[in-house]
Design a protein around this motif. Structure first.
Motif, short mmCIF file in Angstrom:
data_model
loop_
_atom_site.label_atom_id
_atom_site.label_comp_id
_atom_site.label_asym_id
_atom_site.label_seq_id
_atom_site.Cartn_x
_atom_site.Cartn_y
_atom_site.Cartn_z
N PRO B 139 0.82 -1.22 0.00
CA PRO B 139 0.00 0.00 0.00
C PRO B 139 0.85 1.27 0.00
O PRO B 139 0.57 2.21 -0.73
CB PRO B 139 -0.80 -0.10 1.30
CG PRO B 139 -0.73 -1.50 1.72
CD PRO B 139 0.54 -2.07 1.17
N GLN B 140 1.90 1.25 0.80
CA GLN B 140 2.74 2.44 0.89
C GLN B 140 3.45 2.70 -0.44
O GLN B 140 3.53 3.84 -0.89
CB GLN B 140 3.75 2.24 2.02
CG GLN B 140 4.48 3.51 2.37
CD GLN B 140 5.45 3.31 3.50
OE1 GLN B 140 5.24 2.47 4.38
NE2 GLN B 140 6.54 4.05 3.51
N LEU B 143 1.03 4.09 -3.07
CA LEU B 143 0.78 5.52 -2.86
C LEU B 143 1.96 6.35 -3.34
O LEU B 143 1.79 7.39 -3.98
CB LEU B 143 0.52 5.80 -1.38
CG LEU B 143 -0.84 5.34 -0.84
CD1 LEU B 143 -0.89 5.53 0.67
CD2 LEU B 143 -1.97 6.11 -1.50
N GLN B 216 1.03 15.95 1.53
CA GLN B 216 0.45 16.64 2.69
C GLN B 216 -0.17 15.68 3.68
O GLN B 216 -0.03 15.82 4.89
CB GLN B 216 -0.60 17.64 2.22
CG GLN B 216 0.04 18.92 1.74
CD GLN B 216 -0.96 19.87 1.14
OE1 GLN B 216 -2.16 19.68 1.28
NE2 GLN B 216 -0.48 20.88 0.45
N ARG B 217 -0.89 14.69 3.14
CA ARG B 217 -1.63 13.81 4.03
C ARG B 217 -0.75 12.76 4.67
O ARG B 217 -0.83 12.49 5.86
CB ARG B 217 -2.75 13.14 3.23
CG ARG B 217 -3.69 12.36 4.10
CD ARG B 217 -4.94 12.01 3.34
NE ARG B 217 -5.89 11.40 4.23
CZ ARG B 217 -6.99 10.78 3.81
NH1 ARG B 217 -7.26 10.71 2.53
NH2 ARG B 217 -7.81 10.24 4.67
N TYR B 218 0.10 12.13 3.84
CA TYR B 218 0.89 11.01 4.35
C TYR B 218 2.37 11.32 4.48
O TYR B 218 3.14 10.47 4.92
CB TYR B 218 0.75 9.80 3.42
CG TYR B 218 -0.67 9.37 3.15
CD1 TYR B 218 -1.43 8.77 4.16
CD2 TYR B 218 -1.25 9.55 1.91
CE1 TYR B 218 -2.72 8.35 3.92
CE2 TYR B 218 -2.55 9.13 1.66
CZ TYR B 218 -3.27 8.54 2.66
OH TYR B 218 -4.55 8.13 2.42
N GLY B 219 2.79 12.52 4.03
CA GLY B 219 4.21 12.82 4.08
C GLY B 219 5.03 11.97 3.12
O GLY B 219 6.21 11.75 3.35
#
Lengths: 252, 223
Positions: B139-140, B143, B216-219
Motif C-alpha cells: 500500500p505504501q 501511494l 500533505q496527508r501522508y508525508g
C-alpha cells in the motif's frame, strides 16, 4: 525475584562478516525490572537489542522469553512463523519511530491486534484508544503520522507496541532522533510505564533516565558487558576505566 | 477564421469520435500496463526462479521502439499465437506492454523506497512476511508511485497516436482523414495538437494534485 527471568540472554554473539559486534553477552531481566544499556556508538547495544527479538539472528547464543528459547524448539531451529509468534511478546520501539505513514494513528496501533491476534475491529479500537490514552494522544487517533511531531510519533510507536500486551518492551534509543525539547514527553511516558511495572530494556544515551528509572545498568564496550550493576554502583562508583571515561563525557 | 469553422468546428463530431477511441484505447492499455507492470515487478522481486524471465520481458518492452512493437504485435502475434484478431486489440496490447515495462521499474522503485524499519516494525509486532508485504509495503509503495503511474498514462496517450497507422480510428486517424479530404493541414493538425495538449494537461494536473495530496496527508514524497 521469581525463578524464571522474563528475558534471559545467554552468551549472545553476532558477527557481520569478519566484524564481531557482540562477543558473548549474558544477562537476565526479571519481571517488572528496567534494564538500561549504555555505551558508545558501535559498542553493540542496538545489535544486542535486535538480537533479542531476532530482527538480527545471533551467530551464537540463545535468548529465553519466560524460559522459552527464542531460536530453537526441541533442539531444532525455530521456524519463522514461530519466531513471529514469539516476537509479539516483545514490544519494540525504534529510534526512527517507523510508524506506517498510510495508516492513521489509531490504524497503526490496532493493525497487529486485528491482523495478528484476530481481534474484532471494535475490540481492537477500544484497546487502541486505551493505549493512546496511556501516551496522552487520544485526540490524535484520526490523524496521519505525518501531521505529528517527532515526540508524538514516538509515543504512538510506544502505544502500537503496548497494544500487543507484550511481556517486555525493548527501546532502541527512543529519543536519539528527537529535538531536545521533545525528548521529555517520551521519557515521561517511559517513566510511567516503568512505574506501572513494565519489564523494559532501554538502549539510551539519556543518563538521567538510566540513573533514575533502571533497576540495573549495563555498560557495553566492544561487544561485551564491561560493567554492570545498580545505577548507584555504575554511575557512582564505576569499576572499569572505560566506563568512568564514558560517564565523565556523558555526565557533563 | 472561416477555415477554422469549416475544417475544425464543423468536423468536431468526427474529431470527438476519434478522441473517444483514443481515450478507450489508452484506458484499456493503462489497465494492462498497471497490472502487467505490477506482475513483472513482483515476479522479479519475489519469485527467484522466474526472475530472469521477468527481467527479460521488462527490458524487452522498454527497449523496443513503440512503433516496432506495434507492428510486431499486429502482424507477428497473429501468425504465432493466432491473436489478437483486431487492430484495436493489437493497439492496446502493444501500448500496454511497453508501459508495463516502464511501470515494472516504477513499482520496484516504490517498493525499494519503503524504509526497512517500516517492515521491521511489522515483524516486531508479530506480523508475517506476507502480512507485512500486503499491509505495509505494497500500500505504501502504491501511494508513493501513484503520481508516476498517472504520468505514465500521458506517455500512453502520446504513443497512442501511432495506432492510427494500423487503421484504429483514433483522434490522429480522423485528423489525417480530414487532411486527406480537404488538403488543409494547418487548421486541422493544429487543432488536433491542441486537443492532445489539453487532454495531457488535464491528466498531468491530476497527477500533480495527487502528488500534493499524498505529500500533505501522508508525508510521502513521489518516487
Amino acid at each position: 525475584m521469581d525463578a524464571i527471568p522474563a528475558i534471559r540472554v545467554v552468551d549472545i554473539r553476532k558477527s557481520f562478516g569478519t566484524l564481531e559486534v557482540l562477543r558473548g553477552v549474558s544477562f537476565d531481566v526479571h519481571r517488572g525490572n528496567v534494564v538500561s544499556m549504555i555505551g558508545a556508538s558501535g559498542s553493540g547495544k542496538s545489535t544486542l537489542l535486535r538480537c533479542i527479538n531476532r530482527l538480527e539472528t545471533p551467530s551464537a547464543g540463545e535468548v529465553y522469553i519466560d524460559g522459552e528459547p527464542m531460536g530453537a524448539v526441541e533442539g531444532r531451529d525455530r521456524p519463522l512463523s514461530e519466531i513471529n509468534r514469539m516476537r509479539r511478546d516483545l514490544g519494540m520501539v525504534f529510534q526512527q519511530f517507523n510508524l506506517w505513514p498510510h495508516m492513521t494513528v489509531l490504524g497503526n496501533v490496532i493493525e497487529a491486534p486485528i491482523r495478528v491476534l484476530g481481534m474484532s475491529r471494535k475490540a481492537a479500537a477500544a484497546l487502541g484508544e486505551e493505549c493512546l490514552a496511556r501516551v496522552y494522544l487520544s485526540e490524535k487517533a484520526r490523524e496521519y503520522p505525518a501531521r505529528l511531531s517527532g515526540g508524538q510519533q514516538q509515543r504512538v510507536a510506544i502505544a502500537r507496541a503496548l497494544a500487543m500486551r507484550p511481556k517486555a518492551m525493548l527501546f532502541d534509543e527512543p529519543t536519539s532522533s528527537l529535538d531536545p525539547e521533545l525528548t521529555d514527553e517520551v521519557l515521561t511516558v517511559m517513566r510511567e510505564l516503568a512505574k506501572a511495572g513494565t519489564t523494559m530494556i532501554v538502549v539510551t544515551h539519556e543518563m538521567g533516565f538510566a540513573r533514575d528509572v533502571s533497576h540495573r545498568v549495563l555498560f557495553l564496550h566492544n561487544g561485551q558487558i564491561e560493567e554492570e550493576g545498580s545505577p548507584a554502583q555504575v554511575f557512582g562508583n564505576p569499576k572499569s576505566d572505560r566506563c568512568r571515561q564514558f560517564l565523565s563525557k556523558h555526565l557533563q | 477564421m472561416g477555415n477554422w469553422e469549416r475544417l475544425v468546428w464543423n468536423q468536431r463530431g468526427v474529431l470527438l469520435q476519434g478522441l473517444m477511441v483514443t481515450v478507450e484505447v489508452c484506458l484499456i492499455a493503462f489497465v494492462l500496463a498497471v497490472l502487467g507492470g505490477l506482475a513483472l515487478c513482483l515476479v522479479r522481486m519475489y519469485m527467484r526462479p522466474l526472475k530472469p524471465l521477468a527481467v527479460l520481458l521488462t527490458e524487452f518492452f522498454r527497449a523496443t521502439p513503440i512503433f516496432v512493437q506495434l507492428m510486431w504485435v499486429t502482424y507477428v502475434w497473429p501468425e504465432i499465437f493466432g491473436w489478437p484478431n483486431s487492430f484495436f486489440t493489437a493497439g492496446w496490447v502493444a501500448l500496454g506492454l511497453q508501459s508495463s515495462g516502464y511501470l515494472a521499474e516504477t513499482f520496484r522503485a516504490g517498493i525499494e523506497a519503503v524504509p526497512r524499519g517500516h517492515r521491521e516494525a511489522g515483524y516486531s509486532v508479530g506480523m508475517s512476511p506476507v502480512l507485512v508485504f500486503g499491509r505495509i509495503v505494497l500500500p505504501q509503495s502504491l501511494l508513493t508511485v501513484a503520481p508516476s503511474i498517472v504520468n505514465q498514462f500521458t506517455v500512453i496517450v502520446k504513443s497512442s497516436t501511432l495506432v492510427s497507422v494500423i487503421t484504429v480510428q483514433d483522434l490522429m486517424f480522423q485528423a489525417l482523414k480530414l487532411v486527406n479530404v480537404w488538403y488543409e493541414p494547418i487548421e486541422i493538425l493544429t487543432a488536433t495538437a491542441g486537443i492532445y495538449i489539453g487532454f495531457i494537461f488535464l491528466v498531468s494536473t491530476a497527477g500533480k494534485m495527487l502528488a500534493d495530496m499524498l505529500r500533505q496527508r501522508y508525508g510521502l514524497a513521489a518516487a
